[in-house]
Motif scaffolding. Structure first.
Motif, PDB file in Angstrom:
ATOM      1  N   ARG A  92     -10.654  -6.945  -3.985  1.00  0.00           N
ATOM      2  CA  ARG A  92     -11.098  -6.208  -2.796  1.00  0.00           C
ATOM      3  C   ARG A  92     -12.581  -5.846  -2.921  1.00  0.00           C
ATOM      4  O   ARG A  92     -13.347  -6.017  -1.987  1.00  0.00           O
ATOM      5  CB  ARG A  92     -10.265  -4.949  -2.589  1.00  0.00           C
ATOM      6  N   PHE A  97     -10.492 -11.915   0.054  1.00  0.00           N
ATOM      7  CA  PHE A  97      -9.185 -11.636   0.659  1.00  0.00           C
ATOM      8  C   PHE A  97      -8.375 -12.918   0.856  1.00  0.00           C
ATOM      9  O   PHE A  97      -7.419 -12.948   1.615  1.00  0.00           O
ATOM     10  CB  PHE A  97      -9.370 -10.900   1.994  1.00  0.00           C
ATOM     11  N   VAL A 143      -3.786  -6.880   0.189  1.00  0.00           N
ATOM     12  CA  VAL A 143      -5.200  -6.700  -0.131  1.00  0.00           C
ATOM     13  C   VAL A 143      -5.942  -6.934   1.174  1.00  0.00           C
ATOM     14  O   VAL A 143      -5.812  -7.993   1.786  1.00  0.00           O
ATOM     15  CB  VAL A 143      -5.683  -7.726  -1.184  1.00  0.00           C
TER      16      VAL A 143
END
Length: 167
Positions: A92, A97, A143
């Motif tokens: 992150r 991502f 995430v």
């Protein structure tokens, strides 16, 4: 004597006026008489009271029920979640991502490929993951730009760890 007739007439009208509705007029089903009984608190497991949901909402959603983790399973899941969280937090912070990166980060922890599932989020950009652990436990989460979510939960007999996406 006049007052006796008047008194008798008034008393007669009072008696007739106080009779239960339907009494003596051929009605075979008298009105129920209220009784005072102590009531127990409603059963919480029975679901919401009428008017707060569909009549069979609890039954209709029964397929969503998950395995309740034992203390040992919960401990195993918590330890696994503690290993997963830092890896995904690093992704992150790097702004990564991509589901492939999330899968690689999970496999780098030494997890079996068959126990790891990762898919792309629709909105916002991100990855949704599941990690299965014995006997019927899951570490699930996602995430995304604003957070990393890691939760320990029981698996479901119908769909496993992640509830299917519906519209």
């Amino acid at each position: 004597m006049r007052y006796r007739w008047l008194t008798a007439a008034v008393l007669g009208l009072l008696v007739l006026g106080c009779a239960r509705p339907g009494a003596g007029d051929g009605d075979a089903a008298p009105l129920p008489t209220p009784s005072v009984t102590a009531s127990a608190p409603p059963d919480v497991a029975a679901g919401p009271p009428p008017g707060d949901g569909a009549p069979h909402q609890a039954e209709n959603n029964g397929w969503k029920q998950r395995h309740e983790l034992t203390p040992s399973e919960q401990s195993t899941g918590d330890a696994l979640a503690a290993r997963i969280r830092p890896k995904l937090t690093a992704l992150r912070k790097a702004g990564d991502f991509d589901p492939a990166s999330t899968r690689k980060a999970l496999l780098d922890l030494g997890l079996r490929p068959d126990d790891v599932g990762v898919s792309e989020m629709r909105q916002p950009p991100g990855a949704v993951f599941e990690v299965r652990f014995p006997e019927a436990g899951c570490v699930i989460g996602d995430v995304r730009p604003e957070r990393v979510l890691v939760e320990v939960t029981g698996a479901n007999g119908e769909f496993g760890c992640l509830e299917p996406v519906t519209h």
